[in-house]
Design an enzyme around this catalytic site. Structure first.
Site, short mmCIF file in Angstrom:
data_model
loop_
_atom_site.label_atom_id
_atom_site.label_comp_id
_atom_site.label_asym_id
_atom_site.label_seq_id
_atom_site.Cartn_x
_atom_site.Cartn_y
_atom_site.Cartn_z
N LYS A 197 5.02 -1.35 -12.66
CA LYS A 197 5.25 -0.85 -13.99
C LYS A 197 6.02 -1.55 -15.54
O LYS A 197 4.94 -1.31 -16.43
CB LYS A 197 5.13 1.10 -14.15
N TYR A 240 -2.59 12.20 -1.92
CA TYR A 240 -1.83 11.42 -2.67
C TYR A 240 -0.41 11.99 -2.64
O TYR A 240 -0.71 13.54 -2.97
CB TYR A 240 -2.69 11.23 -3.99
N TYR A 286 3.61 5.66 -2.24
CA TYR A 286 3.14 4.22 -2.01
C TYR A 286 3.03 2.61 -1.14
O TYR A 286 2.22 2.07 -0.81
CB TYR A 286 3.00 2.99 -3.45
C1 LIG Z 1 1.94 2.23 -10.25
C2 LIG Z 1 2.60 2.14 -8.77
C3 LIG Z 1 2.16 1.59 -7.43
C4 LIG Z 1 0.16 1.10 -8.56
O1 LIG Z 1 -0.28 -0.33 -9.08
P1 LIG Z 1 -1.97 0.31 -9.62
O2 LIG Z 1 -1.13 -0.65 -10.43
O3 LIG Z 1 -1.36 1.44 -10.41
O4 LIG Z 1 -2.29 0.48 -8.78
C5 LIG Z 1 1.72 1.12 -6.82
N1 LIG Z 1 3.22 1.61 -5.35
C6 LIG Z 1 4.08 2.18 -7.29
C7 LIG Z 1 5.69 2.02 -6.67
C8 LIG Z 1 3.33 2.13 -7.71
O5 LIG Z 1 4.18 2.79 -9.01
#
Ligand SMILES: *Cc1c(COP(=O)(O)O)cnc(C)c1O
Length: 343
Positions: free
Chosen positions: A55, A266, A292
């Protein structure tokens, strides 16, 4: 493949927030343990802003836009353990902007992980119950305006055209590193959840005329703005191309989004994530996160095991960050129950 002078991308307002380029490394011990393909890793867990993550890249352009518009307050939404919200809170603090986070669910009994960091950054937290994707934002924005503030809304997960554009820039960064060490990839594999990372990488792959398969591992079965996730990514890639003045347009068949590893949904951690976290930690000394990157690496390990990715392939795993959530999910991690888990 582009190799002499790198293409110039359009200039957008960019507020520096992180440390770039992030490292590109090879995971030789993991490859050897799997008797598998070459595996490289792009270390966006090391973007540098408040424990890092993907991000930070998006926020450099989104916050750049907010500042250009004279905003004094940033509003965004996410889950209680949102990495996006944590990095947004840090970015706002570093620039003297007020930050409001709209988080799904209720205040938990134990404040841990990303939520703990949000509080350290001094942001205002609004608990939104079942409105987990920012449905309450318009009310909060109206109230802030009434109080005389100039709020700027950062979209869910930072996945606007500017957020996706950040990943076109990231693709360019990767290409220049790749050319320096003279390697090539067949696949780029990563966690996909609000779509900006995938839309940007798809578009970068096209613009730089690269041959990689861009493989998003789907993390969340939900919809974004009531549009199915696969359609959302394609339309975001197209609107980002338009913003950049690119004529290329994608169709549904250009998208590779693998939804085989969503499991129980999720943030529900199973053995796929547990094994991937333990194996990456114990072969490479690298932390993945439970929501993630643990799931995405679990998917990659499975694709290698089942031959969907072959030994002769060469994979880049894009580490998108998230490790602060490990502390909040300790009850779901097998190592916390058994003392240790060997791979
Ligand atoms: C937000 C996030 C993602 C996903 O990225 P997107 O652009 O939202 O699809 C993957 N891994 C982590 C650790 C994240 O915080």
């Amino acid at each position: 493949m582009q190799n002499e002078s790198m293409l110039n991308l359009p200039n957008m307002h960019r507020q520096p927030l992180g440390f770039f380029p992030t490292p590109l490394i090879e995971l030789t011990r993991l490859s050897k343990t799997l008797d598998g393909p070459k595996i490289y890793m792009k270390r966006d867990d090391n973007t540098g802003l408040a424990l890092g993550g993907n991000k930070t890249r998006k926020l450099e352009f989104i916050i750049g836009d907010a500042l250009a518009q004279g905003a004094d307050t940033i509003v965004t939404a996410g889950a209680a353990q949102s990495n996006h919200c944590r990095q947004t809170a840090a970015a706002a603090a570093s620039l003297g902007l007020e930050c409001h986070l709209v988080l799904g669910g209720q205040e938990p009994e134990h404040v841990q992980g990303n939520l703990l960091l949000d509080k350290i950054f001094g942001c205002h937290i609004h608990w939104a119950g079942s409105n987990r994707k920012g449905e309450d934002i318009p009310n909060i924005v109206a109230q802030l305006k009434e109080e005389g503030r100039n709020p700027y809304v950062v979209p869910y997960g930072g996945s606007s055209e500017l957020g996706a554009f950040a990943f076109v820039e990231a693709f360019k960064e990767l290409e220049s590193q790749r050319q320096n060490i003279n390697v090539s990839f067949t696949h780029i594999v990563f966690a996909s959840s609000s779509g900006g990372t995938q839309a940007g990488l798809m578009l970068g792959n096209k613009i730089f005329n690269s041959p990689y398969q861009i493989v998003g591992i789907n993390i969340d079965k939900g919809e974004t703005d009531k549009v199915p996730f696969d359609q959302y990514i394609v339309s975001l890639a197209n609107s980002t191309a338009k913003l950049m003045g690119e004529t290329h347009r994608f169709s549904a068949t250009d998208l590779v989004l693998n939804s085989d590893y969503i499991g129980e949904g999720y943030g529900v951690i199973g053995s796929l994530e547990n094994k991937a976290i333990a194996m990456t930690a114990q072969t490479e000394g690298i932390l993945l996160d439970p929501v993630y990157t643990g799931r995405a690496m679990g998917g990659l390990l499975d694709m290698i095991r089942t031959g969907k990715i072959k030994k002769t392939d060469s994979v880049l795993f894009w580490h998108t960050g998230g490790a602060p959530a490990l502390f909040a999910y300790s009850n779901d991690l097998e190592v916390a129950q058994s003392g240790s888990q060997s791979v």
